[in-house]
Enzyme design. Structure first.
Site, PDB file in Angstrom:
ATOM      1  CB  ALA A   1      -8.422  -4.028  -6.474  1.00 31.18           C
TER       2      ALA A   1
ATOM      3  N   GLY B   1      -3.938  -6.424 -10.651  1.00 25.88           N
ATOM      4  CA  GLY B   1      -3.786  -5.243 -11.488  1.00 25.88           C
ATOM      5  C   GLY B   1      -4.484  -5.374 -12.825  1.00 25.88           C
TER       6      GLY B   1
ATOM      7  CB  CYS C   1      -0.919   0.012   1.218  1.00 25.78           C
ATOM      8  SG  CYS C   1      -1.989   1.472   1.286  1.00 25.78           S
TER       9      CYS C   1
END
Length: 450
Positions: free
Chosen positions: A262, A239, A133
């Protein structure tokens, strides 16, 4: 909305006992996972993702110190387990998701990480260390992506977690690419020596942002490198994957064992299905609100999640969608959304989710190995990514010479080169195989005492 009273003990209502088995690296292969997302990875989102086909789900990153001061309470009506702080629930879960749930820790201290993991291990199946992160709330204390430049500390945390956790609790890590592929491989080698069973690689560097194209083609060498180490560790790609079908493209390009989603999961938690829901304002939004109210999910958190929903419109006009969004923006609580929801049948929503998960265990939903037809049958060589893509996605093959398997999904920018100044590897780059084992491997940055 006032919080229902909780019981500090187990729920008096008998829960259907689920068969528990040890999570191994094999459980991390051939799957499509919901990524850990702060705020967006709330309990209702995870439950809908599991209902619609996610193999496993990651909870949002929780800082180690935060969970240590939380009080575990069980709702006697819903069975929801809440780790409550002074004024709100820091993290919530439900027993039905336990066999498929990975808890992500934000930590820069081996001892605190172990304490945090022990605090929640009765409610999860795996522990994941956040090493990627880039947000200041994570990196300012040496957590998240800051660990990428402190590999000694990173590896000491993973080693401590694996030593402290019982066998049935898996330990994994999630990292980002380093600007240099060589440095990335050196870091990966050290991480793989800590005893983890899975490694997720977000195919962007620390300085890259979500709107920049993920460099998924760099992952193929990393996967080959990890497999060459012979430890059986699963490599998960993260990704620019848009859903279950798109995960097949990503796996073909990267060779990754599994794929993690995500942003697409945030926009549509049903993207893990072969046929994701459309017209979300009618097909998903009401159900999500009903379930969230039934589970006593914080209203502000629920409101944030539903405002992120995006999907194709078929039977809903744009004006209707705009009206719904305006109503949500003005809503001050669940009671303000009754016009959108209709009857508050949240208990029925939960029953349907439990029935679906128990009748079709998510961890059994697997991506199949691609079996291609022979070259003669196709009348074309399959030696190029573009040719392979024409087999997998014949409807999207273009007449241009662009390498289709590397094409960036719609609505994702593709700067050339990425703003992190991390260039793509040249086409002529060839892997030299795994690095030789060393007693004191070279690290990407100077080591520090731990």
């Amino acid at each position: 909305m006032s919080r229902r009273p909780h019981s500090p003990e187990c729920s008096p209502r008998p829960q259907k006992k689920q068969k528990q088995d040890r999570l191994t690296s094999e459980n991390y292969k051939n799957g499509v996972f919901l990524a850990p997302m702060v705020r967006s990875g709330a309990l209702p989102t995870r439950l809908f993702a599991l209902k619609h086909g996610a193999t496993m789900v990651w909870g949002p990153e929780i800082v180690d110190k935060a969970i240590l001061h939380a009080k575990r309470e069980v709702d006697p009506v819903t069975g929801v387990v809440s780790y409550n702080g002074v004024s709100r629930a820091i993290w919530t879960t439900h027993p039905v998701e336990k066999p498929h749930l990975i808890y992500q820790i934000g930590s820069a201290d081996p001892e605190l990480a172990v304490q945090a993991a022990r605090t929640v291990m009765q409610d999860v199946s795996g522990i994941d260390l956040n090493c990627g992160c880039p947000k200041p709330f994570s990196t300012h204390s040496g957590m998240g992506a800051a660990l990428l430049t402190n590999p000694d500390l990173l590896c000491s945390i993973l080693t401590a977690l694996r030593k402290a956790m019982p066998e049935q609790i898996s330990v994994s890590a999630k990292i980002r690419l380093l600007p240099s592929q060589e440095d990335t491989l050196k870091l990966v080698e050290r991480i793989c020596g800590t005893g983890i069973c899975a490694l997720t690689v977000h195919c962007r560097t620390r300085n890259m942002r979500d709107k920049e194209r993920a460099m998924i083609e760099r992952l193929k060498e990393i996967v080959q490198f990890v497999e060459g180490l012979g430890k059986g560790i699963a490599v998960v790609e993260n990704g620019d994957c848009q859903g279950w079908e798109d995960a097949k493209r990503v796996r073909e390009v990267t060779g990754a064992h599994s794929v993690m989603i995500a942003r697409a999961g945030e926009a549509n938690p049903t993207c893990f299905s072969d046929e994701p829901l459309l017209d979300l304002d009618k097909t998903l939004l009401p159900s999500y609100l009903r379930l969230s109210r039934y589970l006593d999910n914080n209203w502000s958190l629920t409101k944030f999640c539903v405002t992120q929903f995006k999907g194709g419109r078929v039977n809903i006009k744009k004006a209707e969608s705009i009206k719904t969004r305006q109503m949500l923006a003005q809503a001050k609580g669940y009671e303000s959304t009754t016009e959108l929801v209709g009857e508050w049948t949240g208990e029925d929503e939960m029953k349907r989710i439990i029935e679906t998960i128990e009748s079709n265990p998510p961890r059994l939903r697997r991506l199949q190995t691609l079996e291609c037809a022979s070259n003669e049958e196709l009348g074309m060589p399959l030696s190029t990514p573009a040719a392979m893509a024409s087999v997998i996605f014949p409807s999207v093959v273009s007449s241009c010479d662009e390498d289709i398997s590397y094409t960036t999904p719609q609505n994702t920018q593709n700067p050339e080169p990425p703003s992190s100044c991390a260039p793509f590897l040249p086409n002529s780059f060839q892997s030299k195989g795994p690095l030789p084992a060393k007693s004191d491997p070279v690290t990407p940055t100077p080591t520090v005492a731990v």
